[in-house]
Structure formats: structure tokens, C-alpha cells
Design a protein around this motif. Structure first.
Motif: not given
Length: 262
Positions: A142, A144-147, A185, A188, A212, A239
């Protein structure tokens, strides 16, 4: 249908061929520059020859594009092609460092279907399949989902002053492994601002996307494969939430370097 277990065994065997020649295990290695700043070793050539033979036997209808083989234009005539970097990260390989990997992707209609990275010096095997996900050592990835781009982890020896809000993390020489770090992950953002070849990124880009991540060229444009000129300007993997900000930050630098032909 391709025999995926057989493909994995071939890629793992290629990794063992490289490992058996790796100076990090004390092996003597012949290496030289193909041209200034572009090293190659006897291990690159041995792995390339092995993969060309075994992958052709596995899927005779597929063409071939590899860093260590003279490009043949007939690869453009078929729908399938093997995209191979026998040792991505040759500098680390020659220096006895573990930041290298064997990279293999199967491409159809300009898109990767399967991608595998074998990094035996790191005890890692990565693979991805279009529409089905990606894994490292059997564990689903899964990305990186850093925003926020500020504080983003970037594989780098050091970050330039203009990017001082980014955080440097361990940087393997292999661009494929750096892209895979985003998939896992462990980073990023990964960006290169130079002309590079499809074989460097084909497998890793699929692995990252299936985990992703957002993956494009340095200008934010989609990556296509098996082009007549098998190059793209840069790669940007991140991300999804920070991708647009990264493209905007790098746009002027990318335009300047691309115009200079770097």
C-alpha cells in the motif's frame, strides 16, 4: 496465459547469477564504462544473456528491449515485449553496495502487464500485476498516502536548498528500487529530471501504481512503453495527493533541463 511461477523462477535465477558475481560478497568483477559515466560489468551481460534466452523460451511471441542489447526495430511490430534492465543500479553493484535489482516487465499495447524486481542483496522480491496489486516478499503493498509535500520523504543523499522542506531517506542507486520505496510507503516522492529509458522504470512503475501511487514523467504526463525512441524525460512517483504539487514545483527545472537535452 503466461506461467507466472516460471517467470518468477527465471527472474530469481537471474538475481542469483548477479549475486554470484557481486563484489559485496567478495567476488572479483570486471567492469568498464560503455561511455563516460555509464558503467557496465560482466555480470550485467551474463544476466542479460540468461534472461534473453529464458524469456524467449517462456513467451516466444514477445519482443525484446534491454539496456544491454542492441535495439532491434522489429520489437515495434508485435503486441508484446519484454522490458529488461539486467542490473538496475550498476554503480551500487560494482561498489559492493546492495542498492541494485534485476528488473523485468512484460508490456502489451504500451502498458506493463507484469513487473518483477529481484534484489537478492537486500533479500527482496517485488512483483506487480496490472489490475491485481503488487507485493514485496509476499506482503501486499500500500503506497504512501501523504497529503502534504512539506516533510515528504525523498530517497536522496541530501536535498537541495530549494527543496529544504523535504526529508532525505536512504537512497539506493537503482531508480527502480527508489520507485518501489513509494509503493512500500518507505518514501513519499521520487523524481528524476533527466532523459531516461523505459527499461529503468517499467517494472517499478507498475508495482508503484498497483500499490496506489501516482506515476508519470517529470511533466505529469502518462508513461508509455515500447516507443520508437524508448525514452522519457524524468519520472515522478509519489502519493496521489502530493503529485500535482510535485509536478508544479519541478516544472521550471524540468523544462530547462529538457531543453538542454540533459
Amino acid at each position: 496465459m503466461i506461467d507466472r511461477e516460471r517467470l518468477e523462477s527465471i527472474v530469481r535465477a537471474a538475481g542469483q547469477i548477479a549475486l554470484s558475481r557481486w563484489p559485496g560478497h567478495g567476488h572479483a568483477l570486471d567492469s568498464w564504462d560503455k561511455h563516460p559515466g555509464n558503467p557496465v560489468s560482466e555480470a550485467d551481460l551474463a544476466v542479460d544473456a540468461f534472461l534473453k534466452r529464458e524469456l524467449a523460451a517462456l513467451l516466444p511471441s514477445a519482443g525484446w528491449l534491454s539496456e544491454e542489447t542492441i535495439d532491434a526495430p522489429d520489437r515495434l511490430e508485435g503486441g508484446l515485449i519484454w522490458l529488461v534492465d539486467p542490473i538496475d543500479g550498476t554503480r551500487d553493484f560494482i561498489r559492493g553496495r546492495p542498492g541494485w535489482a534485476v528488473s523485468v516487465a512484460l508490456v502489451s499495447a504500451a502498458r506493463p502487464l507484469l513487473g518483477m524486481l529481484c534484489a537478492p542483496a537486500r533479500d527482496e522480491f517485488w512483483h506487480g500485476e496490472a489490475g491485481h496489486g503488487s507485493w514485496r516478499n509476499g506482503v501486499r503493498l500500500v503506497a504512501s498516502q501523504r497529503r502534504d509535500i512539506a516533510g515528504a520523504r525523498v530517497p536522496a543523499d541530501a536535498v537541495p536548498q530549494v527543496d529544504g522542506d523535504l526529508v532525505a531517506v536512504d537512497r539506493p542507486n537503482s531508480i527502480a528500487l527508489r520507485i518501489a520505496m513509494v509503493a512500500a510507503d518507505e518514501a513519499d516522492l521520487v523524481a528524476t529530471l533527466r532523459w531516461g529509458y523505459e527499461w529503468d522504470i517499467g517494472a517499478a512503475a507498475l508495482i508503484a501504481r498497483e500499490a496506489g501511487a501516482a506515476v508519470t514523467d517529470a511533466f505529469g504526463q502518462p508513461l508509455n512503453y515500447n516507443k520508437r525512441d524508448p525514452r522519457d524525460f524524468g519520472v515522478l512517483a509519489s502519493s496521489p495527493a502530493i503529485h500535482a504539487a510535485a509536478v508544479a514545483r519541478l516544472a521550471e527545472r524540468a523544462r530547462h533541463l529538457a531543453e538542454q537535452g540533459q
